[in-house]
Design an enzyme around this catalytic site. Sequence first.
Site, PDB file in Angstrom:
ATOM      1  N   CYS A 115      -4.709  -5.209  10.793  1.00 29.85           N
ATOM      2  CA  CYS A 115      -3.175  -5.052  11.839  1.00 29.85           C
ATOM      3  C   CYS A 115      -3.679  -3.682  11.842  1.00 29.85           C
ATOM      4  CB  CYS A 115      -2.408  -4.635  11.022  1.00 29.85           C
ATOM      5  SG  CYS A 115      -2.244  -6.948  10.674  1.00 29.85           S
ATOM      6  N   CYS A 140      -2.316  -0.695  10.569  1.00 26.75           N
ATOM      7  CA  CYS A 140      -1.906  -0.676   9.055  1.00 26.75           C
ATOM      8  C   CYS A 140      -2.301  -0.187   7.602  1.00 26.75           C
ATOM      9  CB  CYS A 140      -1.668  -1.820   8.997  1.00 26.75           C
ATOM     10  SG  CYS A 140      -0.893  -2.794   6.710  1.00 26.75           S
ATOM     11  N   CYS A 166      14.428  -4.224  -0.094  1.00 26.23           N
ATOM     12  CA  CYS A 166      13.074  -5.109   0.495  1.00 26.23           C
ATOM     13  C   CYS A 166      12.086  -4.658  -0.810  1.00 26.23           C
ATOM     14  CB  CYS A 166      13.344  -4.189   1.782  1.00 26.23           C
ATOM     15  SG  CYS A 166      14.943  -3.861   2.334  1.00 26.23           S
ATOM     16  N   ARG A 207      18.113  -1.276  12.732  1.00 21.67           N
ATOM     17  CA  ARG A 207      17.397  -0.646  11.810  1.00 21.67           C
ATOM     18  C   ARG A 207      15.771   0.075  12.150  1.00 21.67           C
ATOM     19  NH1 ARG A 207      15.306  -4.266   8.039  1.00 21.67           N
ATOM     20  NH2 ARG A 207      17.737  -4.481   7.375  1.00 21.67           N
ATOM     21  N   CYS A 217      14.884 -11.220   9.922  1.00 18.55           N
ATOM     22  CA  CYS A 217      14.982  -9.850  10.136  1.00 18.55           C
ATOM     23  C   CYS A 217      13.551  -9.725  10.821  1.00 18.55           C
ATOM     24  CB  CYS A 217      14.499  -9.028   8.924  1.00 18.55           C
ATOM     25  SG  CYS A 217      14.275  -7.273   8.975  1.00 18.55           S
ATOM     26  N   CYS A 254      -5.121  -5.601   1.765  1.00 21.23           N
ATOM     27  CA  CYS A 254      -5.221  -7.428   2.976  1.00 21.23           C
ATOM     28  C   CYS A 254      -6.110  -7.586   3.874  1.00 21.23           C
ATOM     29  CB  CYS A 254      -4.034  -6.539   3.248  1.00 21.23           C
ATOM     30  SG  CYS A 254      -3.383  -7.982   4.349  1.00 21.23           S
ATOM     31  N   CYS A 290      15.275  -8.323   0.266  1.00 25.42           N
ATOM     32  CA  CYS A 290      14.205  -9.159   1.598  1.00 25.42           C
ATOM     33  C   CYS A 290      13.140  -9.251   0.889  1.00 25.42           C
ATOM     34  CB  CYS A 290      15.133  -8.060   2.459  1.00 25.42           C
ATOM     35  SG  CYS A 290      14.204  -8.309   3.933  1.00 25.42           S
TER      36      CYS A 290
HETATM   37  N1  SAM Z   1       1.425  -8.105   4.924  1.00 22.23           N
HETATM   38  C1  SAM Z   1       3.511  -8.669   5.154  1.00 22.23           C
HETATM   39  C2  SAM Z   1       2.804  -8.458   6.966  1.00 22.23           C
HETATM   40  O1  SAM Z   1       2.379  -8.065   7.548  1.00 22.23           O
HETATM   41  O2  SAM Z   1       3.948  -9.972   7.046  1.00 22.23           O
HETATM   42  C3  SAM Z   1       4.195  -7.483   4.790  1.00 22.23           C
HETATM   43  C4  SAM Z   1       4.061  -5.978   5.069  1.00 22.23           C
HETATM   44  S1  SAM Z   1       3.649  -5.653   6.134  1.00 22.23           S
HETATM   45  C5  SAM Z   1       3.141  -3.670   5.670  1.00 22.23           C
HETATM   46  C6  SAM Z   1       5.472  -5.937   6.900  1.00 22.23           C
HETATM   47  C7  SAM Z   1       5.594  -4.359   8.364  1.00 22.23           C
HETATM   48  O3  SAM Z   1       5.208  -3.331   8.216  1.00 22.23           O
HETATM   49  C8  SAM Z   1       4.302  -4.758   9.751  1.00 22.23           C
HETATM   50  O4  SAM Z   1       4.687  -5.990  10.042  1.00 22.23           O
HETATM   51  C9  SAM Z   1       4.919  -3.261  10.053  1.00 22.23           C
HETATM   52  O5  SAM Z   1       6.167  -3.870  11.361  1.00 22.23           O
HETATM   53  C10 SAM Z   1       4.869  -2.625   9.593  1.00 22.23           C
HETATM   54  N2  SAM Z   1       4.381  -1.808   9.046  1.00 22.23           N
HETATM   55  C11 SAM Z   1       2.703  -1.652   8.971  1.00 22.23           C
HETATM   56  N3  SAM Z   1       2.196  -0.597   8.742  1.00 22.23           N
HETATM   57  C12 SAM Z   1       2.664   0.152   9.859  1.00 22.23           C
HETATM   58  C13 SAM Z   1       2.633   1.633  10.331  1.00 22.23           C
HETATM   59  N4  SAM Z   1       1.425   2.160  10.165  1.00 22.23           N
HETATM   60  N5  SAM Z   1       3.286   1.997  10.788  1.00 22.23           N
HETATM   61  C14 SAM Z   1       4.580   0.939  11.475  1.00 22.23           C
HETATM   62  N6  SAM Z   1       5.119   0.329  10.968  1.00 22.23           N
HETATM   63  C15 SAM Z   1       4.067  -0.210   9.695  1.00 22.23           C
HETATM   64 FE1  SF4 Z   2      -1.419  -6.912   5.576  1.00 14.50          FE
HETATM   65 FE2  SF4 Z   2      -1.164  -4.335   6.875  1.00 14.50          FE
HETATM   66 FE3  SF4 Z   2      -1.375  -6.338   8.183  1.00 14.50          FE
HETATM   67 FE4  SF4 Z   2       0.870  -6.431   6.464  1.00 14.50          FE
HETATM   68  S1  SF4 Z   2       1.050  -5.488   8.179  1.00 14.50           S
HETATM   69  S2  SF4 Z   2      -0.840  -8.601   7.210  1.00 14.50           S
HETATM   70  S3  SF4 Z   2      -0.143  -6.038   4.983  1.00 14.50           S
HETATM   71  S4  SF4 Z   2      -3.016  -5.305   6.650  1.00 14.50           S
END
Ligand code: SAM
Ligand code: SF4
Length: 330
Positions: free
Chosen positions: A73, A76, A113, A277, A205, A69, A145
């Site tokens: 973040c 992530c 989801c 949730r 959500c 990606c 979702c």
């Molecule tokens: N890429 C899209 C986005 O960021 O909106 C969708 C997928 S992203 C993985 C969805 C959500 O997963 C993020 O907004 C975050 O809240 C959650 N998430 C990702 N990594 C995480 C982690 N290590 N621990 C807890 N929640 C996490």
């Molecule tokens: Fe990409 Fe992870 Fe950020 Fe979603 S949360 S935008 S998958 S880096």
Amino acid sequence: MSSPTPSNATTQVDPSSNLRFDWTFEEVEAIHNLPFPQLLFKAHSIHREHHDPNKIQLCTLLSIKTGACPEDCGYCPQSAHYDTPVDAEPLMVVDEVLEAASTAQKNGATRFCMGAAWREVEDGEEFDAVLKMVSGVRDLGMEACVTLGMLKPHQAEQLAEAGLTAYNHNLDTGPEYYNRVIQTRIYEDRLDTLKNVRSAGITVCCGGIIGMGEELKDRLDLLRVLATMDPHPESVPINALVRVEGTPLEDQPPVSALEMARMIATARILMPYSRVRMSAGRTEMSEEAQALCFFAGANSIFAGDRLLTTPNPSEDEDLKLLGKLGMAAE
Ligand code: SAM
Ligand code: SF4
Ligand code: DTB
């Protein structure tokens, strides 16, 4: 006790329902910091007024496009900016996704989801395939979702036409802390997508993550932002950070069950009709801690032994736990 309501957007609200959209930071803080017994009593009382306290919604997650990606973040494992154990995988084919949905349904899930490691949706073949996944999941009789990153208005409308039940798009933390965790987009981008989802008539959500090094005021500010949306998000996922090796947040201290319970209880009081949730982080929580969070007002979990890329308690463990508590899946 009134019956559970899936959407406060369409609910006839009685005046004693505590439904408000004008919460101030000070009010949120006062609720969150109540003596624990008082907080739990208040949250559980409100929970019982609006939901069956013994029923839990089971949602199953599937990563339909994994890793690589472009966003940064800090929490992530799917970000291309960090060297993590996640291997990138392209978009899954529609039939495989529908098979996974059907298995999840047999295991008791009512909502499926699908998550994609995209910054934003691009029009074209891949989005068209996601639209087919959504309509296929709906044809199975499940709620669908997706979480696909940022959306433009016409894309939200296409998802609505395909029958999408809910769009997950988390605000993750309070507005002030956001740029400490993510530099490749701003809070306003998230709010814009949420607006587009709502305008298309899809339920929202939206929640966040605790344990990212934020201060209490950032958690309270996140709750304030969520609870001043009108209507409230229909689902509010509260995630505890899953600390993944290689991400900038890997060394954060763990979140305690009491912190999780306080977040859930406060969310329940502020947003009485929403589903709250208890999301990522349950592998680190004892049965007692999870029971406490159910009492505090959580009425939905992710079921299945994987979240997107990290482990989650198995379906068996969860059903056993619900059984021990005299509770059941919805
Ligand atoms: N890429 C899209 C986005 O960021 O909106 C969708 C997928 S992203 C993985 C969805 C959500 O997963 C993020 O907004 C975050 O809240 C959650 N998430 C990702 N990594 C995480 C982690 N290590 N621990 C807890 N929640 C996490
Ligand atoms: Fe990409 Fe992870 Fe950020 Fe979603 S949360 S935008 S998958 S880096
Ligand atoms: C949400 O709030 N939590 C889920 C779902 N929405 C998409 C994601 C949790 C991801 C945890 C890290 C992983 O498994 O990659």
